[in-house]
Design an enzyme around this catalytic site. Sequence first.
Site, PDB file in Angstrom:
ATOM      1  CD  GLN A   1      14.412 -11.270   8.150  1.00 18.13           C
ATOM      2  OE1 GLN A   1      15.821 -11.929   8.472  1.00 18.13           O
ATOM      3  NE2 GLN A   1      14.662 -10.740   7.358  1.00 18.13           N
TER       4      GLN A   1
ATOM      5  CG  HIS B   1      14.162 -12.531  15.017  1.00 21.62           C
ATOM      6  ND1 HIS B   1      14.808 -11.826  14.311  1.00 21.62           N
ATOM      7  CD2 HIS B   1      14.080 -11.194  16.377  1.00 21.62           C
ATOM      8  CE1 HIS B   1      15.536 -10.651  14.733  1.00 21.62           C
ATOM      9  NE2 HIS B   1      14.881 -10.204  15.803  1.00 21.62           N
ATOM     10  CB  CYS B   2      17.389 -16.583  13.628  1.00 25.56           C
ATOM     11  SG  CYS B   2      16.571 -17.918  13.183  1.00 25.56           S
ATOM     12  CG  ASN B   3      18.100 -14.470   9.151  1.00 21.07           C
ATOM     13  OD1 ASN B   3      19.094 -15.010   9.508  1.00 21.07           O
ATOM     14  ND2 ASN B   3      18.338 -13.676   7.887  1.00 21.07           N
TER      15      ASN B   3
END
Length: 201
Positions: free
Chosen positions: A77, A148-150
């Site tokens: 992120q 994306h993720c975290n």
Amino acid sequence: MHSLAQEIQGFSKNRLKKQCTHVTTVTGRKLLERRSDGGEVEQLEELEEGSGCGFVEDKSLDLQVGVVRPFLLLGSQDAAHNSDTLQRYKVSHVLNVAYGVTNLFPEQLVYKTLQILDLPETDITSYLGECSAFIDQARAQEGVVLVHCNAGVSRASSVVIGYLMLKEGLSFDDAYSQVKLARPSVRPNPGFYQQLQSYEP
């Protein structure tokens, strides 16, 4: 045995440690803040002259972007929230598979958000069709999509691995090693790993 009330009465403020906090102001000044027993700020000391450029460099940002394909990028992120990084990689589309992470540039970029939980029991393969369709849409428009993720480690990497298996017919091992080469920190959680291993598009 003490009652809770006695315990609270017997608790003395003097036993609290004095607190020192390092503070970096917006202009880059570094201060040391000391607090008294009551929590009031007692004094601020200047630690060192800041450059005053208004930019505080955060060494902990993860701006490493894995280029899996010219049109397919993988990151955290931090990268998705960093306009310089997005511009450098010519990102036009963002596939956000984090839970509760906002999309910062809706005017400039095309977003798709799927709130996926990073839990081994989440059925990651059930999202792959929808994710892959968005990636292909970006590709058809000659765009570049950042997934994306975290942390860009488990969910996003699983989606990208799944995309390569689904759309390019790669085996799990091939897809995994190509994604890991692009972004060495990737590590799908054990559940995602097993699901992808046995995934047959």
